[in-house]
Design a protein around this motif. Structure first.
Motif, mmCIF file in Angstrom:
data_model
loop_
_atom_site.group_PDB
_atom_site.id
_atom_site.type_symbol
_atom_site.label_atom_id
_atom_site.label_comp_id
_atom_site.label_asym_id
_atom_site.label_seq_id
_atom_site.Cartn_x
_atom_site.Cartn_y
_atom_site.Cartn_z
ATOM 1 N N LEU A 556 42.950 44.366 41.477
ATOM 2 C CA LEU A 556 42.853 43.163 40.718
ATOM 3 C C LEU A 556 43.599 41.963 41.530
ATOM 4 O O LEU A 556 44.651 41.847 41.758
ATOM 5 C CB LEU A 556 43.640 43.324 39.448
ATOM 6 N N LEU A 557 42.463 41.067 41.832
ATOM 7 C CA LEU A 557 42.923 39.773 42.617
ATOM 8 C C LEU A 557 43.555 39.027 41.898
ATOM 9 O O LEU A 557 43.951 37.694 42.372
ATOM 10 C CB LEU A 557 41.760 39.375 43.360
ATOM 11 N N VAL A 558 43.517 39.044 40.519
ATOM 12 C CA VAL A 558 44.265 37.908 39.893
ATOM 13 C C VAL A 558 45.626 38.556 39.162
ATOM 14 O O VAL A 558 45.725 39.891 38.906
ATOM 15 C CB VAL A 558 43.466 37.312 38.715
ATOM 16 N N ASP A 559 46.578 37.839 38.890
ATOM 17 C CA ASP A 559 47.785 38.462 38.158
ATOM 18 C C ASP A 559 47.761 38.851 36.676
ATOM 19 O O ASP A 559 48.179 38.197 35.815
ATOM 20 C CB ASP A 559 49.011 37.526 38.208
ATOM 21 N N SER A 560 46.596 39.885 36.387
ATOM 22 C CA SER A 560 46.414 40.000 35.174
ATOM 23 C C SER A 560 45.615 41.241 34.860
ATOM 24 O O SER A 560 44.870 41.650 35.935
ATOM 25 C CB SER A 560 45.559 38.932 34.311
ATOM 26 N N LEU A 561 45.925 42.000 33.839
ATOM 27 C CA LEU A 561 45.137 43.393 33.708
ATOM 28 C C LEU A 561 43.823 43.128 33.195
ATOM 29 O O LEU A 561 42.904 43.830 33.023
ATOM 30 C CB LEU A 561 45.790 44.428 32.894
ATOM 31 N N ALA A 562 43.662 42.035 32.483
ATOM 32 C CA ALA A 562 42.382 41.663 31.778
ATOM 33 C C ALA A 562 41.075 41.970 32.381
ATOM 34 O O ALA A 562 39.951 42.278 31.707
ATOM 35 C CB ALA A 562 42.443 40.196 31.357
ATOM 36 N N PRO A 563 40.956 41.684 33.639
ATOM 37 C CA PRO A 563 39.760 41.968 34.380
ATOM 38 C C PRO A 563 39.604 43.389 34.342
ATOM 39 O O PRO A 563 38.054 43.876 34.948
ATOM 40 C CB PRO A 563 39.622 41.354 35.766
ATOM 41 N N LEU A 564 40.235 44.275 34.263
ATOM 42 C CA LEU A 564 40.184 45.950 34.340
ATOM 43 C C LEU A 564 38.831 46.325 33.355
ATOM 44 O O LEU A 564 38.089 47.018 33.871
ATOM 45 C CB LEU A 564 41.310 46.515 34.320
ATOM 46 N N PRO A 565 39.129 45.993 32.165
ATOM 47 C CA PRO A 565 37.816 46.708 31.269
ATOM 48 C C PRO A 565 36.350 45.841 31.736
ATOM 49 O O PRO A 565 35.645 46.719 31.567
ATOM 50 C CB PRO A 565 38.532 45.961 29.850
ATOM 51 N N GLU A 566 36.393 44.722 32.198
ATOM 52 C CA GLU A 566 35.408 44.039 32.537
ATOM 53 C C GLU A 566 34.851 44.842 33.841
ATOM 54 O O GLU A 566 33.651 45.083 33.988
ATOM 55 C CB GLU A 566 35.556 42.478 32.773
ATOM 56 N N ALA A 567 35.773 45.166 34.736
ATOM 57 C CA ALA A 567 35.374 45.896 35.934
ATOM 58 C C ALA A 567 34.619 47.269 35.464
ATOM 59 O O ALA A 567 33.623 47.492 36.455
ATOM 60 C CB ALA A 567 36.449 46.085 36.791
ATOM 61 N N ILE A 568 35.057 47.952 34.540
ATOM 62 C CA ILE A 568 34.725 49.056 34.215
ATOM 63 C C ILE A 568 33.236 48.863 33.589
ATOM 64 O O ILE A 568 32.162 49.713 33.599
ATOM 65 C CB ILE A 568 35.446 49.659 33.107
ATOM 66 N N ARG A 569 33.053 47.895 32.793
ATOM 67 C CA ARG A 569 31.694 47.612 32.314
ATOM 68 C C ARG A 569 30.535 47.236 33.305
ATOM 69 O O ARG A 569 29.649 47.511 33.392
ATOM 70 C CB ARG A 569 31.844 46.540 31.123
ATOM 71 N N VAL A 570 31.099 46.458 34.343
ATOM 72 C CA VAL A 570 30.345 46.323 35.827
ATOM 73 C C VAL A 570 30.017 47.613 36.100
ATOM 74 O O VAL A 570 28.692 47.819 36.309
ATOM 75 C CB VAL A 570 31.000 45.362 36.582
ATOM 76 N N ALA A 571 30.848 48.557 36.411
ATOM 77 C CA ALA A 571 30.702 49.814 36.963
ATOM 78 C C ALA A 571 29.754 50.652 36.307
ATOM 79 O O ALA A 571 28.755 51.275 36.776
ATOM 80 C CB ALA A 571 31.928 50.713 37.166
ATOM 81 N N LYS A 572 29.833 50.573 34.830
ATOM 82 C CA LYS A 572 28.776 51.304 34.197
ATOM 83 C C LYS A 572 27.569 50.857 34.047
ATOM 84 O O LYS A 572 26.535 51.585 34.248
ATOM 85 C CB LYS A 572 29.361 51.358 32.481
ATOM 86 N N ARG A 573 27.403 49.412 34.212
ATOM 87 C CA ARG A 573 25.959 48.850 34.517
ATOM 88 C C ARG A 573 25.249 49.198 35.515
ATOM 89 O O ARG A 573 24.221 49.412 35.640
ATOM 90 C CB ARG A 573 26.102 47.483 34.020
ATOM 91 N N ALA A 574 26.197 49.281 36.889
ATOM 92 C CA ALA A 574 25.440 49.558 37.970
ATOM 93 C C ALA A 574 25.083 50.840 38.121
ATOM 94 O O ALA A 574 24.233 51.291 38.665
ATOM 95 C CB ALA A 574 26.590 49.411 39.139
ATOM 96 N N ARG A 575 26.091 51.794 37.563
ATOM 97 C CA ARG A 575 25.734 53.176 37.692
ATOM 98 C C ARG A 575 24.432 53.491 36.867
ATOM 99 O O ARG A 575 23.534 54.406 37.171
ATOM 100 C CB ARG A 575 26.952 54.227 37.218
ATOM 101 N N SER A 576 24.426 52.912 35.705
ATOM 102 C CA SER A 576 23.218 53.116 34.886
ATOM 103 C C SER A 576 22.045 52.611 35.440
ATOM 104 O O SER A 576 20.958 53.190 35.244
ATOM 105 C CB SER A 576 23.453 52.424 33.380
ATOM 106 N N ILE A 577 21.949 51.497 36.116
ATOM 107 C CA ILE A 577 20.791 50.955 36.835
ATOM 108 C C ILE A 577 20.565 51.886 38.034
ATOM 109 O O ILE A 577 19.447 51.963 38.222
ATOM 110 C CB ILE A 577 20.859 49.437 37.251
ATOM 111 N N ALA A 578 21.591 52.208 38.577
ATOM 112 C CA ALA A 578 21.156 53.077 39.932
ATOM 113 C C ALA A 578 20.683 54.425 39.555
ATOM 114 O O ALA A 578 19.636 54.634 39.980
ATOM 115 C CB ALA A 578 22.521 53.417 40.668
#
Length: 633
Positions: A556-578
């Protein structure tokens, strides 16, 4: 004591260098068939078929040579994959004088391999920061003299002079003086700890107090910090690489391809029909769709401040079911903050804070810095202190605006004969508080409470992670159980593991694997072994230790945990489309293979059809880059 980097010669660094070289070679390999295709088409248009044939054949041979080496290596490991279809189709195209079909296959295959290599190349480099932090030399006391020696020369019984700012080179005891150590590299705890004479102290901790003498009890190679380095290396070596999604479907697809090709040849005695089947089959969506979708996902995640190190890590983001999370610097800020200020008697709170912060400007203690930042944040005007004296680990005294100020712990105040109210704990944060007392002109003036509070987005992020598929949350910390339990009271945390050293955190990760794939989140050097051992390691890289970032799979390149759930949603979208691209592309490829087996497609037509399918698959996979951004946490 020197803390400059040392050269790395570990197998980890060698593997990293080899992987980087391979990625660059694969990227350049894709350029050859593209150039050959363009040159050959130009020569064909100019009426030079001989030149065109050589322009298509030479780059195909170059890709084929590399492919043969890859297939031989895979077969030696007992791995039979789709690369074999690519080899047969390219080799068959050249053997049956179909150079244009061969170069088209070579282009699409090399391009797909290049994309996959790019995804793998996003992995972090070796643990240079972790090893660089290790001291190379130490100041050994020899009688009345002090000499600088390599830390490898230290033996149990040596006396080592430790200056302010030095990292302790070996485990030992405080032989002379008092040690005030920042132990965050080992325990993750933000607040420094004071050690009296004869107390045990550990290598890797930082001296933030006054100089003292350390009596070595272990050699450097046997000390705690060296053990952390070994734990990371062992955990990374034992962690199996993520299998490509293509491998899960590839064996069945390979069998169907070879059966169709062999059947067409046997039924018609025409090798071109078999070649056409092979050409339509490769390069297939299994090779192209996954890396394109995953690289797009990596780019999308980077846009929200999350570095995902390769397609395997991105896929594991979608599969993690257990979260093991560190406390200090991860669920909390990792720095002391003023959480309570109680003025005593006739003193005004703001004035007491101003006087105490003015004096603390002369101290380098983390709590002193926190008090100064708090006062400045409140807009208080600080004065210059005079006649300052500081006792390491106890407190500081001096004169501010003509008044004698003392700031420190209970021991300092008792030495001055000052009595403060006994109820000094911060009521809302329990055992998480550290108490600082303030006296003005030898009168008790205020009780200040400092703590490392929960991040503002901590509870919300844990709840969002639950929504993203995390079924179990475990807090793993080197801090006391009372501190940890007070912090997470009311949060969606299933279990608390406290008083852990780095190997203890690694053990928790191993234990929790029985509940599903484990995602470990941390930020310190002490978290690095557990990050490396987990199925997925996630590090806070903005202010966390570089070693943790390098041991992790996700940063996480920012000093926060907030992007982690967003990253999981990005990963799920990428895997689904793949997966969507793979299934649709495979269906189209199978239809084309049947048509080729029946004689409706020549090898060149098959290559062009497959290229059209592959382009469609790539464009679909790149949808990961588009669409609305994931909702904020």
């Amino acid at each position: 004591m020197t803390t400059s980097p040392i050269a790395m010669s570990s197998p980890e660094s060698e593997r990293s260098a080899i992987a980087g070289l391979a990625a660059r070679l694969q990227a350049w390999l894709a350029v050859l068939p593209l150039a050959g295709l363009c040159v050959g088409l130009s020569a064909q248009a100019l009426g030079e078929p001989g030149i065109a044939a050589w322009a298509w054949t030479i780059p195909t041979l170059a890709v084929l040579v590399v492919l043969v080496a890859q297939v031989v290596t895979s077969l030696a490991r007992g791995d039979v994959g789709l690369d074999l279809v690519a080899l047969l189709s390219m080799g068959g195209a050249l053997a049956l004088s179909q150079p244009l079909a061969g170069v088209v296959i070579a282009l699409m295959y090399a391009g797909g391999q290049g994309l996959e290599a790019y995804a793998a190349g996003r992995a972090g480099q070796a643990m240079t920061a972790l090893i660089a932090r290790q001291p190379r030399t130490a100041l050994r006391e020899e009688g009345d003299a002090v000499s600088e020696v390599p830390i490898a020369a230290l033996v149990p019984g040596d006396r080592v002079f430790v200056r302010v700012g030095d990292v302790l080179p070996v485990d030992g005891r405080v032989a002379a003086g008092r040690a005030v150590l920042d132990q965050s590299s080992l325990t993750g705890e933000a607040l420094p700890v004071t050690f009296e004479a004869n107390a045990v102290v550990l290598s890797g901790t930082l001296n933030v107090g006054t100089p003292f003498t350390l009596l070595a009890e272990r050699r450097a190679a046997e000390s705690t910090y060296a053990g952390i380095v070994r734990l990371v290396e062992e955990a990374q070596a034992q962690k199996a690489p993520m299998a490509r999604m293509a491998d899960r479907y590839g064996l069945a697809f390979l069998a169907i391809t070879l059966l169709l090709a062999a059947g067409a040849w046997a039924a018609t005695a025409d090798p071109l029909r078999a070649l056409a089947v092979l050409v339509v089959a490769t390069p297939c969506p299994l090779i192209l769709a996954v890396p394109v979708a995953f690289v797009s996902g990596l780019s999308r995640a980077a846009g929200i401040g999350v570095l995902i190190k390769g397609g395997g890590a991105l896929e594991m983001l979608t599969q993690a079911r257990v979260l093991v999370i560190d406390k200090t610097g991860t669920l909390t800020h990792g720095t002391a903050q003023l959480v309570s200020a109680r003025a005593l008697s006739v003193f005004d709170e703001a004035e007491i804070l101003r006087l105490a912060a003015s004096l603390d400007q002369a101290s380098g203690h983390p709590i002193a810095r926190a008090l100064v930042e708090e006062a400045r944040g409140r807009g208080l005007t600080l004065s210059q202190p005079t006649n300052v004296t500081e006792a390491a680990g106890e407190g500081i005294s001096g004169v501010v605006d003509g008044r004698h100020i003392q700031v420190g712990g209970p021991r300092l105040m008792r030495m001055q004969g000052l009595s403060f109210p006994s109820e000094t704990g911060a009521r809302d944060i329990g055992a998480a508080a550290a108490t600082v007392l303030v006296a003005v002109d030898s009168m008790p003036a205020a009780v200040l409470e400092f703590a490392d509070p929960l991040r503002r987005d901590g509870g919300r992020t844990l709840a969002e992670l639950r929504d993203c598929g995390i079924h179990r949350v475990v807090l793993a910390t080197g801090d006391r159980r009372s501190v940890a339990e007070a912090l997470v009271a009311g949060l969606p945390v299933d279990s608390v593991a406290a008083d852990l050293d780095p190997s203890g955190k690694t053990g928790i990760v191993a234990k929790e694997r029985t509940n599903g794939p484990v995602m470990m989140v941390g930020d310190g050097v002490n978290d690095a072994p557990a990050l490396a051992a987990a199925d997925l390691g996630v590090a806070l890289g903005a202010r966390g230790a570089a070693a943790a970032a390098e041991a992790a799979d996700v940063v996480l390149l920012v000093d926060s945990l907030a992007p982690l759930p967003e990253a999981i949603r990005v990963a799920k979208r990428a895997r689904s489309i793949a997966l969507q691209s793979v299934l649709v592309g495979l269906g189209m490829s199978l239809a084309g293979m049947v048509a080729a087996a029946l004689g409706h497609l020549s090898p060149l037509q098959g290559a062009l059809l497959q290229e059209a399918i592959d382009v469609a698959v790539i464009l679909n996979a790149m949808r990961v880059l588009g669409g609305p951004m994931p909702r904020a946490g």
